[in-house]
Scaffold this active site. Structure first.
Site, PDB file in Angstrom:
ATOM      1  N   SER A   1      44.970  26.595  50.018  1.00 11.95           N
ATOM      2  CA  SER A   1      46.001  25.599  49.821  1.00 11.95           C
ATOM      3  C   SER A   1      47.371  26.271  49.983  1.00 11.95           C
ATOM      4  O   SER A   1      48.257  25.492  50.200  1.00 11.95           O
ATOM      5  CB  SER A   1      45.632  24.957  48.508  1.00 11.95           C
ATOM      6  OG  SER A   1      45.775  26.194  47.339  1.00 11.95           O
TER       7      SER A   1
ATOM      8  N   ASP B   1      52.976  22.644  40.912  1.00 13.62           N
ATOM      9  CA  ASP B   1      51.983  21.834  40.042  1.00 13.62           C
ATOM     10  C   ASP B   1      51.275  22.965  39.205  1.00 13.62           C
ATOM     11  O   ASP B   1      51.973  24.069  39.099  1.00 13.62           O
ATOM     12  CB  ASP B   1      51.033  21.121  40.955  1.00 13.62           C
ATOM     13  CG  ASP B   1      50.231  22.053  42.098  1.00 13.62           C
ATOM     14  OD1 ASP B   1      50.278  23.269  41.714  1.00 13.62           O
ATOM     15  OD2 ASP B   1      49.488  21.263  42.862  1.00 13.62           O
TER      16      ASP B   1
ATOM     17  N   HIS C   1      50.307  25.789  42.377  1.00 14.72           N
ATOM     18  CA  HIS C   1      50.944  26.124  43.590  1.00 14.72           C
ATOM     19  C   HIS C   1      52.455  26.467  43.734  1.00 14.72           C
ATOM     20  O   HIS C   1      53.029  25.587  42.739  1.00 14.72           O
ATOM     21  CB  HIS C   1      50.571  24.895  44.510  1.00 14.72           C
ATOM     22  CG  HIS C   1      49.331  24.900  44.872  1.00 14.72           C
ATOM     23  ND1 HIS C   1      48.670  23.946  44.265  1.00 14.72           N
ATOM     24  CD2 HIS C   1      48.330  25.510  45.748  1.00 14.72           C
ATOM     25  CE1 HIS C   1      47.310  23.846  44.533  1.00 14.72           C
ATOM     26  NE2 HIS C   1      47.104  24.818  45.470  1.00 14.72           N
TER      27      HIS C   1
END
Length: 410
Positions: free
Chosen positions: A85, A374, A377
């Protein structure tokens, strides 16, 4: 470079007859030969453009173009992206998975819509592409993206080096390698085998992988360590990564760039569920991984022909930014911009209730004030900080080469 303007003027009342058109073509062909000779030392992309233009006029037969439908300058360097991610530009949008960020407030500050990137805006590969004078490299699975001469992004949120990390929900690293092999075959058809070989050899391959292999083990109560010691488990992760590196090298890749793992045990996610303390078991695994990664890359330098690498110390970069946010222009290092609970570390960012009402999460006013967007990240601004370190960082943070040096190597 000389700029040439060629104008064909035709009256609607007095169309050019065929003999005059043949004469124009013959004169133009002679001029073109002279122009091309004078431009041989110029960029190949300009020559290709003129050849393509005159071929479209019928001055040069189309078959003589061969595979040169896409013309690349001599200094063109593609970017192929692998990982999780941290690097995913939205591949998870295009298959059935619950690991996605294709909803508000992701993407709010740069794209103004959620792209599938786990950030408020751009991610590290976006900035690397910009520094390398490339367009943004979209997700490989994006149905509208086919210009693989610039590279491709195979990364998948949640992916690990191990096939058993979130199976069925991600594109694991081995499958990402398979997608690269398919892309190489398409490149051969698109630009020809010789040109594709050169492109693959000159390209830079950037990878961020491993975090999910350890995070998934944590949330499985480390049951895997009933069968393996921490060192053996790290060896499996590094072993799978090494297999993929060798696979890319076998396909012709030579220039590789990596991020080591961030201090995962201290991200808001773990501090929220660990009473404000870092999760030391995760931190211990990360340190083992980073040491092993550095060692294996040094070994590959001597084992693989032409192999060159860059490794950026993300662990230290994140530690610095989190513990000294003001030094880097941030206001908040420990608490996330979006989420709920202590440190906004509960992963509820963007979760909505009935009729789209906000339910259970808080959102900061200015993500650029925060290191973390978040629960796990970076914000776009933090991504820029890390990307700059990858691109032109000195030996204290990026070694033995930085990505800029890899791009510039022939």
């Amino acid at each position: 470079m000389q700029t040439i303007y060629i104008s064909f003027t035709q009256s609607t009342k007095q169309p050019i007859n065929k003999s005059k058109l043949r004469l124009i073509k013959e004169v133009t062909k002679q001029k073109l030969n002279s122009i091309l000779m004078n431009m041989m030392m110029s960029s190949r992309i300009h020559i290709c453009f003129l050849v393509f233009m005159f071929a479209s006029l019928g001055i040069i037969p189309t078959p003589s173009l061969g595979h040169s439908h896409i013309c690349l300058p001599d200094d063109h360097v593609a970017l192929f992206i692998f990982g999780d991610s941290l690097f995913d530009a939205g591949n998870n949008n295009y298959f059935n998975t619950t690991i996605r960020s294709n909803f508000y407030p992701y993407g709010e500050t740069f794209f103004n819509y959620p792209t599938g990137r786990y950030s408020d805006g751009r991610i590290i590969p976006d900035f690397i592409a910009e520094f390398a004078n490339l367009p943004l490299i979209p997700a490989y699975l994006h149905p509208g993206y086919k210009r693989y001469a610039d590279g491709a992004n195979f990364a998948s949120a949640g992916a690990g080096a191990l096939v058993g990390t979130y199976p069925g929900y991600v594109i694991d690293l081995q499958t990402q390698l398979s997608n690269f092999k398919r892309t190489k075959m398409l490149l051969k058809k698109e630009i020809g085998e010789a040109e594709a070989k050169t492109l693959v050899s000159r390209a830079v391959y950037i990878t961020a992988i491993g975090s999910n292999d350890y995070v998934s083990a944590y949330f499985a109560n480390f049951s895997v360590f009933q069968s393996y010691s921490p060192e053996e488990y790290v060896d499996m992760v590094i072993g799978n990564l090494t297999t993929v590196i060798k696979g890319i090298h076998k396909e012709g890749g030579r220039k590789f760039a990596f991020l080591n793992l961030a201090p995962l045990g201290c991200i808001p996610l773990f501090k929220a569920i660990n009473a404000g303390e870092c999760e030391e078991e995760i931190t211990a695994l990360v340190k083992l991984h980073n040491k092993a990664l550095s060692h294996v890359l040094q070994e590959l330098e001597s084992q693989l022909k032409g192999f060159k690498h860059s490794i950026t110390d993300l662990y230290s970069l994140v530690n610095e930014a989190v513990n000294n946010p003001l030094k880097y222009g941030f206001k908040e290092g420990e608490t996330a911009c979006c989420g709920s609970g202590p440190y906004r570390g509960i992963s509820t960012c963007g979760v909505t209730g009935v009729n789209g009402s906000v339910q259970g999460y808080e959102l900061c006013e200015n993500p650029s004030d925060y290191v973390t967007f978040d629960s796990s990240h970076p914000t776009e601004r933090a991504n820029l900080l890390y990307a700059k370190a990858m691109w032109n960082g000195n030996q204290s943070v990026t070694r033995p080469y930085n990505v800029k040096a890899l791009v510039e190597q022939k």
